[in-house]
Design a protein around this motif. Sequence first.
Motif, PDB file in Angstrom:
ATOM      1  N   SER A  24       0.835  -1.212   0.000  1.00 30.97           N
ATOM      2  CA  SER A  24       0.000   0.000   0.000  1.00 30.97           C
ATOM      3  C   SER A  24       0.865   1.255   0.000  1.00 30.97           C
ATOM      4  O   SER A  24       0.542   2.241  -0.672  1.00 30.97           O
ATOM      5  CB  SER A  24      -0.930  -0.004   1.213  1.00 30.97           C
ATOM      6  OG  SER A  24      -1.832  -1.083   1.153  1.00 30.97           O
TER       7      SER A  24
ATOM      8  N   SER B 116       2.147   1.674  -3.464  1.00 30.59           N
ATOM      9  CA  SER B 116       1.089   2.134  -4.353  1.00 30.59           C
ATOM     10  C   SER B 116       0.839   3.627  -4.180  1.00 30.59           C
ATOM     11  O   SER B 116       0.636   4.351  -5.167  1.00 30.59           O
ATOM     12  CB  SER B 116      -0.187   1.346  -4.083  1.00 30.59           C
ATOM     13  OG  SER B 116      -1.218   1.770  -4.940  1.00 30.59           O
TER      14      SER B 116
ATOM     15  N   GLY C 266       2.760  -3.364  -5.109  1.00 32.27           N
ATOM     16  CA  GLY C 266       2.226  -2.023  -4.938  1.00 32.27           C
ATOM     17  C   GLY C 266       2.317  -1.173  -6.192  1.00 32.27           C
ATOM     18  O   GLY C 266       1.370  -0.457  -6.547  1.00 32.27           O
TER      19      GLY C 266
ATOM     20  N   MET D 158      -1.437  -2.636  -7.674  1.00 28.38           N
ATOM     21  CA  MET D 158      -2.282  -1.629  -7.028  1.00 28.38           C
ATOM     22  C   MET D 158      -2.159  -0.244  -7.659  1.00 28.38           C
ATOM     23  O   MET D 158      -2.984   0.631  -7.367  1.00 28.38           O
ATOM     24  CB  MET D 158      -1.917  -1.525  -5.547  1.00 28.38           C
ATOM     25  CG  MET D 158      -2.148  -2.783  -4.749  1.00 28.38           C
ATOM     26  SD  MET D 158      -1.630  -2.528  -3.025  1.00 28.38           S
ATOM     27  CE  MET D 158      -2.161  -4.065  -2.261  1.00 28.38           C
ATOM     28  N   GLY D 159      -1.156  -0.025  -8.482  1.00 30.60           N
ATOM     29  CA  GLY D 159      -0.905   1.314  -8.989  1.00 30.60           C
ATOM     30  C   GLY D 159      -1.015   1.444 -10.500  1.00 30.60           C
ATOM     31  O   GLY D 159      -2.042   1.866 -11.041  1.00 30.60           O
TER      32      GLY D 159
END
Length: 291
Positions: A42, A45, A222, A226-227
């Motif tokens: 996280s 990200s 991340g 997630m990104g």
Amino acid sequence: MQDQKRATRYGLATVAMWSTVASAFKLSLAHLAPLQLLFLASLASCLTLAVVLAATGGLRRLAALTPAQWRRSALLGALNPFCYYAILFAAYDLLPAQEAQPLNYTWAVTLSLLAVPMLGQKLRRRDLFAILVSYSGVVVISTHGDILGMRFASPLGVGLALASTIIWALYWIWGAKDDRDPVAGLLANFLCAVPLCGLAMVLGPGLPPPDWPGYAGAAYVGVFEMGLAFVTWLTALRCAENAAKVANLIFLSPFLSLLLIHFFVGEAILPSTVVGLGLILAGLGVQRGRG
């Protein structure tokens, strides 16, 4: 500006990233606990999305969010990344990657089920048939093909993988009317979720060990899962003259993922996994109207 070739390139780039993440999850979880991976990924990200916004002049859109929009981010961030990835990583920790990855693809079927009570939509016959076909694939994968015996290799792992699809579907239903810039909104969600991820990690497994392969894996998850994958997929859909052609590229990802799982994670891909995945994707195809 619409440009189908450009949209296809961005779509294929997204598929390439999605195809690697199941292997990245499994390899990272060999060094980190699920909540440790969640916290580190996280953070990575947040940094990635902040760089993307800065490069496109979008940080002012983040700064312009209202208190009400930040409260919305707190709710959505609690769902994704906090709850969704905490449950998904726990499922990957218990299941072989070749099982967890196809089960996660049933989220679109879960979405159609939740849309009935939450959005007042009706299930068509096609939807019911798609649900039956997709979840028959879940049973094939979860029982390693022993359908009559109904012996699940990891009932908890299967339950967590299917629970993650509920969280993901809820996230999209509640976020469907979000009027914020998508990238700025996602970054706000992650910024609100990072303290939750950190607190859960400290109260649970504790701080991550000084294990550089684990940190590298978390950074990869991340940055890409997630990104960047979100940004490239959004760009592909915005550029597309025909969004359906771009959306159909997602059917390439799970099979490419199985190849990478075999070569990088070292799992022998079971015939039941291939058959079950085929049923899941067939159900999704029926639901999308591909017949």
